[in-house]
Design an enzyme around this catalytic site. Structure first.
Site, short mmCIF file in Angstrom:
data_model
loop_
_atom_site.label_atom_id
_atom_site.label_comp_id
_atom_site.label_asym_id
_atom_site.label_seq_id
_atom_site.Cartn_x
_atom_site.Cartn_y
_atom_site.Cartn_z
N ASN A 1 13.82 -3.70 -4.46
CA ASN A 1 13.52 -3.25 -3.05
C ASN A 1 12.29 -2.08 -2.94
O ASN A 1 11.82 -1.95 -1.96
CB ASN A 1 14.81 -2.49 -2.48
CG ASN A 1 15.04 -1.01 -3.06
OD1 ASN A 1 15.11 -1.04 -4.38
ND2 ASN A 1 15.25 -0.13 -2.53
N ARG B 1 5.19 9.22 -1.75
CA ARG B 1 5.56 9.22 -3.12
C ARG B 1 4.64 8.88 -4.32
O ARG B 1 5.06 9.62 -5.30
CB ARG B 1 6.86 8.38 -2.99
CG ARG B 1 8.02 8.72 -2.00
CD ARG B 1 9.24 8.47 -2.41
NE ARG B 1 10.22 8.84 -1.03
CZ ARG B 1 10.46 10.23 -0.74
NH1 ARG B 1 9.95 11.08 -1.66
NH2 ARG B 1 11.30 10.52 0.16
N LYS C 1 8.82 -1.04 0.41
CA LYS C 1 8.51 0.37 0.78
C LYS C 1 7.44 0.64 1.51
O LYS C 1 6.59 -0.34 2.22
CB LYS C 1 8.77 1.43 -0.22
CG LYS C 1 10.36 1.28 -0.91
CD LYS C 1 11.39 1.61 -0.08
CE LYS C 1 12.64 1.88 -0.74
NZ LYS C 1 13.64 2.68 0.17
N SER D 1 17.23 -3.05 2.28
CA SER D 1 17.34 -1.67 2.57
C SER D 1 18.69 -1.15 3.52
O SER D 1 19.08 -2.00 3.99
CB SER D 1 16.18 -1.46 3.94
OG SER D 1 16.33 -0.14 4.25
N LYS E 1 3.78 12.97 5.71
CA LYS E 1 4.96 11.91 6.20
C LYS E 1 6.16 12.80 5.85
O LYS E 1 7.12 12.76 6.78
CB LYS E 1 4.72 10.65 5.15
CG LYS E 1 5.77 9.66 5.67
CD LYS E 1 5.78 8.38 5.04
CE LYS E 1 6.99 7.37 5.13
NZ LYS E 1 6.76 6.83 6.54
N LYS F 1 14.70 14.40 4.47
CA LYS F 1 13.93 13.50 5.62
C LYS F 1 15.10 12.53 6.05
O LYS F 1 15.45 12.19 7.30
CB LYS F 1 12.97 12.56 5.10
CG LYS F 1 12.33 11.48 6.23
CD LYS F 1 11.33 10.66 5.63
CE LYS F 1 11.90 9.68 4.53
NZ LYS F 1 11.01 8.64 4.26
N ARG G 1 6.49 -3.99 7.29
CA ARG G 1 7.68 -3.78 6.45
C ARG G 1 8.87 -4.52 7.25
O ARG G 1 8.87 -4.56 8.39
CB ARG G 1 8.22 -2.15 6.34
CG ARG G 1 7.13 -1.48 5.60
CD ARG G 1 7.48 -0.03 5.58
NE ARG G 1 8.76 0.25 4.58
CZ ARG G 1 9.27 1.46 4.60
NH1 ARG G 1 8.83 2.40 5.06
NH2 ARG G 1 10.44 1.58 3.73
N ASP H 1 14.13 5.51 -4.41
CA ASP H 1 12.96 6.42 -4.08
C ASP H 1 12.63 7.49 -5.18
O ASP H 1 11.28 7.59 -5.03
CB ASP H 1 13.45 7.13 -2.79
CG ASP H 1 13.37 6.37 -1.47
OD1 ASP H 1 12.82 5.45 -1.78
OD2 ASP H 1 13.87 6.97 -0.60
N SER I 1 20.66 1.02 -2.65
CA SER I 1 20.69 2.34 -2.18
C SER I 1 21.89 3.03 -1.52
O SER I 1 22.05 3.51 -0.52
CB SER I 1 19.57 2.89 -1.24
OG SER I 1 18.14 2.30 -1.88
#
Length: 413
Positions: A319, A368, A323, A155, A396, A10, A109, A296, A182
């Site tokens: 973080n 997730r 999400k 992010s 998604k 993705k 978000r 993630d 990340s």
């Protein structure tokens, strides 16, 4: 051994769509991810006037270095964070009046660090309702460029959007980052920008992006490492062997490091040039692990943690609270539903060993959460031991997840 063909990444697909739209010429994307997020991104490009031709295995994008062809557009970004953050940035480099909105989930978000940076570059941008959130309007008139200071502690997508913007500005960008989460995702961005002809450089937390523009290319999208984590975890949990082809030592995605977490827990892991194989050994060790760079996959580890021989403590994942849902609290809530002892703090979760009991998982509309707790279901008593209040939210990123995972599960019987 079970070979699992994982759909395209993705993260890579979203970046490739941005870069292809900005490039001079026609780009062909090979094996891009076809899911709600990426299709929403492609439809957003179409609304902005870009030509996107989609076939089952390749997408062709006619680039427009000058920006959107549409003078005005109203773009709905669905649930996609990359769509909601990347497309306004792309449009800001062009000329026209553009409105962006998103789902209720995406409206919650945060967007503020990115839109604040765009305003600092002179972009005429207005949030229509809550400051720092969708919906927003942009009166685009091109971007000169210059120096920016950015907090990307919530992010890394804020930094990625601005990095990809840099080659489209008149004078380039120099971005100083005060905090960054990340970080491997930023390395994906830099590598892909170079593949499309740009020349970003990095010196610690300072990123310099010259105004080179982009060149069209043919770009192959590698399998999604985050999605692979569910099957790797399933192998480690059940004592089986799983191989994901196309994801190996040269992979761009940092989430492949989840396989190393499984190695620390006792699984056998072999990462070759063109594939990764995980084999369960019948034992999972407890551990403490910092997952800031691979957050993630935090829910994946949380979902198999009850089966470890000692506590599993996951740290530095604040973080994950911003999400699709507050993933840290969602994991804790669902593990407690399963009868597992869990402790949490602002940026950590500690999970103790236990035997899960049957329960319905509260998904909070988060793909997730569904895919992670499907792995828990492999060793949860009852038939079925695990159910979901919204199993369809996997569309998604992996619309066929339940069918592929069921085939994996049934093959073990």
């Amino acid at each position: 051994m079970t070979v699992i063909d994982i759909p395209g990444s993705k993260s890579v697909t979203a970046r490739a769509l941005f870069l292809a739209a900005a490039a001079d010429g026609t780009t062909t994307l090979v094996r891009p991810l076809a899911s709600d997020d990426t299709e929403g991104f492609a439809e957003g490009l179409t609304a902005l006037g870009y030509e996107v031709e989609r076939t089952p295995h390749t997408w062709r994008v006619q680039g427009r270095p000058a920006g959107p062809a549409a003078a005005t557009a109203d773009v709905h970004c669905r649930d996609g964070a990359t769509t909601a953050r990347f497309l306004p940035t792309l449009a800001a480099a062009g000329h026209g009046d553009f409105r962006f909105d998103a789902s209720a989930q995406m409206r919650r978000r945060p967007l503020g660090p990115l839109t604040g940076a765009l305003r600092a570059l002179g972009v005429d941008l207005r949030h229509e309702e809550a400051e720092g959130h969708h919906p927003l309007r942009i009166a685009a008139a091109g971007i000169k460029g210059g120096d920016l200071t950015l907090d990307a502690g919530q992010s890394s997508q804020y930094l990625t959007a601005l990095l990809m913007l840099g080659p489209l500005t008149a004078e380039g960008l120099r971005i100083t980052v005060t905090d960054l989460v990340s970080e491997p995702y930023v390395e994906i961005t830099l590598a892909m920008m170079r593949a499309f002809g740009a020349g970003p450089t990095r010196d610690g937390r300072v990123f310099t992006v010259p105004p080179t523009g982009y060149r069209a290319t043919t770009y192959a999208v590698e399998p999604d490492a985050s999605t692979s984590s569910y099957f790797f975890a399933a192998a480690a949990l059940t004592g089986r062997e799983v191989t994901v082809p196309g994801l190996g030592t040269g992979a761009l995605q940092g989430d492949l490091a989840f396989a190393d977490v499984l190695r620390r827990m006792g699984a056998d892991v072999d990462i070759a040039a063109d594939r990764t194989t995980v084999r369960g050994t019948g034992r999972l060790r407890g551990l403490t692990v910092n997952m800031r760079d691979i957050s993630d996959t935090m829910p994946t580890l949380a979902a198999i943690a009850p089966f470890a021989d000692g506590p599993v403590r996951i740290e530095d994942v604040a973080n994950t609270r911003v999400k699709e849902c507050d993933r840290l609290d969602a994991c804790a809530e669902n593990l407690r539903r399963l009868g597992i002892t869990v402790h949490t703090g602002p940026d950590w979760i500690e999970i103790h060993p236990g035997t899960p009991r049957p329960a319905e998982i509260a998904t909070h509309g988060d793909h997730r959460i569904v895919m992670s707790f499907a792995v828990t279901g492999l060793r949860t008593p009852g038939a079925p031991g695990i159910t979901f209040d919204d199993p369809g939210c996997v569309r998604k990123t992996f619309p066929a997840f339940h069918e592929v995972f069921a085939a994996f599960r049934d093959d073990a019987r």
